[in-house]
Enzyme design. Structure first.
Site, mmCIF file in Angstrom:
data_model
loop_
_atom_site.group_PDB
_atom_site.id
_atom_site.type_symbol
_atom_site.label_atom_id
_atom_site.label_comp_id
_atom_site.label_asym_id
_atom_site.label_seq_id
_atom_site.Cartn_x
_atom_site.Cartn_y
_atom_site.Cartn_z
ATOM 1 N N SER A 1 45.340 4.657 -35.479
ATOM 2 C CA SER A 1 45.168 3.210 -35.262
ATOM 3 C C SER A 1 45.055 2.533 -36.625
ATOM 4 O O SER A 1 43.962 2.318 -37.140
ATOM 5 C CB SER A 1 43.924 2.934 -34.416
ATOM 6 N N LYS B 1 49.758 -2.227 -31.050
ATOM 7 C CA LYS B 1 48.500 -1.551 -30.661
ATOM 8 C C LYS B 1 47.311 -2.483 -30.877
ATOM 9 O O LYS B 1 46.416 -2.577 -30.017
ATOM 10 C CB LYS B 1 48.332 -0.283 -31.495
ATOM 11 N N LYS C 1 37.446 -2.271 -34.769
ATOM 12 C CA LYS C 1 38.395 -2.212 -35.884
ATOM 13 C C LYS C 1 39.777 -2.715 -35.453
ATOM 14 O O LYS C 1 40.419 -3.498 -36.173
ATOM 15 C CB LYS C 1 38.498 -0.779 -36.403
#
Length: 292
Positions: A98, A172, A241
């Protein structure tokens, strides 16, 4: 990419391990590396090879898969001492962590000429990683994406080519913003209903039969939050995050998106309050505290 390809899998955590095991099940030769000796032992027991270091794993590998906490760690693993050059020229790098899209494009620029890069983050959680039914968002050239597809297909049932390098990680972050906003709405709805005297489970049942249904009401509220198990397998800090990555991307593009900004701020505060290592479904505890 044929089944004879040698795959280096770096990062055998809650998501990485089942993904690596699915590659083994599909017949690929997988050599793994992780800082956890227990993870390495588990891979070896399931038929994988293990490496003494990330550099050793990359040496001679046709494909490198990184499944690490963030893009900065990925860059340190690949770039320190030009470690990526241990892989053969034109080897394929599948960056499945990620990471921030800007970091991914920076990394691709630094390794281009030696590695072909496809960023390919996933969504779906541990259960779907085990099942091989993840949703996967890929960024890269058409040729590199086509080369990666057979390998990605062993780990994911749904593969979306989003565009050039970096678009997978952008997608994402956008996806997790929508997911995180859905968690906020679902938890606040349940707490509001409870304060008025409604049964929490009944609130969820009605939402799931009505227009308020979302991913949080369907697969998180009963299963992990109201049950008190809080075991979705995705850390609160990672959700925070990813949403902050989306907010930073929005700012860099000159957009004003107050909903995204406020969502990122709430998740950041939750991570500071509860700690980033707790399961992200503990966001319920954070909002519950606000109302107590």
């Amino acid at each position: 990419m044929s089944k004879s390809a040698h795959i280096a899998f770096i990062g055998l955590g809650q998501m990485g391990m089942p993904m690596a095991l699915n590659l083994l099940k599909a017949g690929y030769d997988v050599v793994g590396f992780d800082l956890s000796s227990e993870a390495l032992q588990a891979l070896a027991e399931r038929g994988g090879r293990i490496a003494a270091s990330a550099v050793d794993a990359m040496s001679g590998s046709d494909v490198i898969i990184t499944m690490l906490s963030n893009g900065k760690i990925v860059q340190s693993v690949l770039l320190e001492g030009d470690a990526f050059r241990q892989a053969p020229k034109s080897a394929l790098l599948l960056e499945m962590s990620s990471s921030a899209p800007e970091e991914t494009r920076s990394l691709a620029a630094k390794v281009s000429g030696h590695l072909r890069v496809v960023d390919a983050p996933v969504s779906g959680g541990v259960k779907r990683a085990v099942e091989g039914s993840l949703a996967l968002m890929a960024g890269g050239s058409e040729a590199d994406f086509e080369a990666a597809k057979p390998i990605l297909g062993a780990m994911s049932a749904k593969i979306f080519h989003c565009g050039p390098v970096g678009t997978g990680h952008a997608m994402k972050a956008i996806n997790n913003y929508v997911s995180g906003a859905g968690v906020i709405a679902a938890v606040e709805a349940v707490l509001l209903g409870r304060a008025f005297g409604l049964d929490e489970a009944k609130v969820v049942d009605v939402l799931n039969s009505s227009s308020g249904k979302n991913n949080a009401t369907e697969v998180k509220m009963n299963q992990f939050i109201l049950s008190g198990t809080f075991g979705s397998g995705f850390a609160l800090g990672l959700m925070a995050k990813d949403i902050r990555t989306a907010a930073n991307l929005s700012t860099s593009l000159g957009l004003s998106q107050p909903g995204l900004t406020q969502t990122a701020d709430l998740w950041d505060d939750a991570a500071r309050t509860l700690g980033g290592a707790v399961d992200h479904t503990r966001f319920y505890d954070y909002l519950k505290r606000q109302g107590d």
